[in-house]
Motif scaffolding. Sequence first.
Motif, PDB file in Angstrom:
ATOM      1  N   LEU A 103       0.838  -1.209   0.000  1.00  0.00           N
ATOM      2  CA  LEU A 103       0.000   0.000   0.000  1.00  0.00           C
ATOM      3  C   LEU A 103       0.869   1.254   0.000  1.00  0.00           C
ATOM      4  CD1 LEU A 103      -2.726  -1.057   2.606  1.00  0.00           C
ATOM      5  CD2 LEU A 103      -3.016  -0.903   0.132  1.00  0.00           C
ATOM      6  N   ALA A 112      -5.189   5.698   6.125  1.00  0.00           N
ATOM      7  CA  ALA A 112      -5.912   4.709   5.322  1.00  0.00           C
ATOM      8  C   ALA A 112      -5.222   3.348   5.418  1.00  0.00           C
ATOM      9  CB  ALA A 112      -5.980   5.168   3.878  1.00  0.00           C
ATOM     10  N   GLU A 115      -5.926   1.725   8.829  1.00  0.00           N
ATOM     11  CA  GLU A 115      -7.309   1.235   8.918  1.00  0.00           C
ATOM     12  C   GLU A 115      -7.482  -0.058   8.141  1.00  0.00           C
ATOM     13  OE1 GLU A 115      -9.956   4.319   7.605  1.00  0.00           O
ATOM     14  OE2 GLU A 115      -9.505   5.555   9.376  1.00  0.00           O
ATOM     15  N   ARG A 116      -6.907  -0.078   6.956  1.00  0.00           N
ATOM     16  CA  ARG A 116      -7.062  -1.241   6.099  1.00  0.00           C
ATOM     17  C   ARG A 116      -6.364  -2.461   6.698  1.00  0.00           C
ATOM     18  NH1 ARG A 116      -7.136  -0.050  -0.283  1.00  0.00           N
ATOM     19  NH2 ARG A 116      -7.047  -2.199  -0.934  1.00  0.00           N
ATOM     20  N   VAL A 152      -4.776  -7.266   1.600  1.00  0.00           N
ATOM     21  CA  VAL A 152      -4.829  -5.831   1.857  1.00  0.00           C
ATOM     22  C   VAL A 152      -4.755  -5.034   0.540  1.00  0.00           C
ATOM     23  CG1 VAL A 152      -2.381  -5.240   2.191  1.00  0.00           C
ATOM     24  CG2 VAL A 152      -4.100  -4.272   3.715  1.00  0.00           C
ATOM     25  N   ASP A 154      -6.267  -5.971  -2.153  1.00  0.00           N
ATOM     26  CA  ASP A 154      -7.535  -6.203  -2.829  1.00  0.00           C
ATOM     27  C   ASP A 154      -7.384  -6.616  -4.308  1.00  0.00           C
ATOM     28  OD1 ASP A 154     -10.269  -6.428  -2.922  1.00  0.00           O
ATOM     29  OD2 ASP A 154     -10.596  -4.333  -3.458  1.00  0.00           O
TER      30      ASP A 154
END
Length: 232
Positions: A103, A112, A115-116, A152, A154
Amino acid sequence: MLHVKHLTVQYSPGDPLVLRDIHFSLEPAERVALIGANGAGKSTLLLTLIGVIKPREGGITLGGIPMNQERLRELRQLAGMVFQDPDNQLFMPTLMDDIGFGLRNYGFDETAIEERIAAILAQLGISHLKNRLSHKLSGGEKRLAALAGVLVMDPSLLLLDEPSAFLDPRSRRTLISILAGLPQTMLVATHDLDLAQTLCPRAILLKEGRVFAEGPTQELLQNHTLLEQAGL
Ligand SMILES: Nc1ncnc2c1ncn2[C@@H]1O[C@H](COP(=O)(O)OP(=O)(O)OP(=O)(O)O)[C@@H](O)[C@H]1O
Ligand SMILES: [Mg+2]
């Protein structure tokens, strides 16, 4: 969603072919088991599908994008792989760094990211591992952490290499129910025939680098002659 045509793979020139003329497709949201004896080529196939191994011949199309060096970055966003050996996957000192690595690479902001990560860890039931050092986790914990690092991001396609290896019966059941609830297309290399049957309606049976049989998992697994011929 994934189309593989006449795929042939060789680790080095002069070596024997490890995959020969592999041909199959995965529909969106389909879950397919990849089964076959040790050395049949399962891991090699998954590594080729994420572009780690370059095919000698044949083509791979993922989400409409033909696989080639120029589009590898785009393709890497579409497909995520959990390696057979989690030590090949976890490389940052702490679990948070590891799971957040992808990420951060794609420029998400820290809030973000946190949280993810928290959501994925909770989903996998490993929130308590958050502040642990990756290399000091147990085999099963590492496997779940590696899965977290992939989820994570996706990806649309999940390539899972022996996802249930090292897991205790309870973690294994948790994993199967988590995977069964995910929307992603999955190709799952496994010796865990019970997992294959529970999770994957269809299976591909590899023998010595070729697709030896393909069809409903239940039918393949009930065909003892076929399994024996494939060395299982
Ligand atoms: N890096 C490599 N260089 C050369 N040959 C390799 C390499 N990795 C694997 N092979 C060979 O390729 C063949 C297929 O190996 P692969 O790891 O894909 O099998 P597999 O089906 O995943 O087996 P397992 O069930 O043991 O995980 C084997 O004969 C193996 O020895
Ligand atoms: Mg393997």
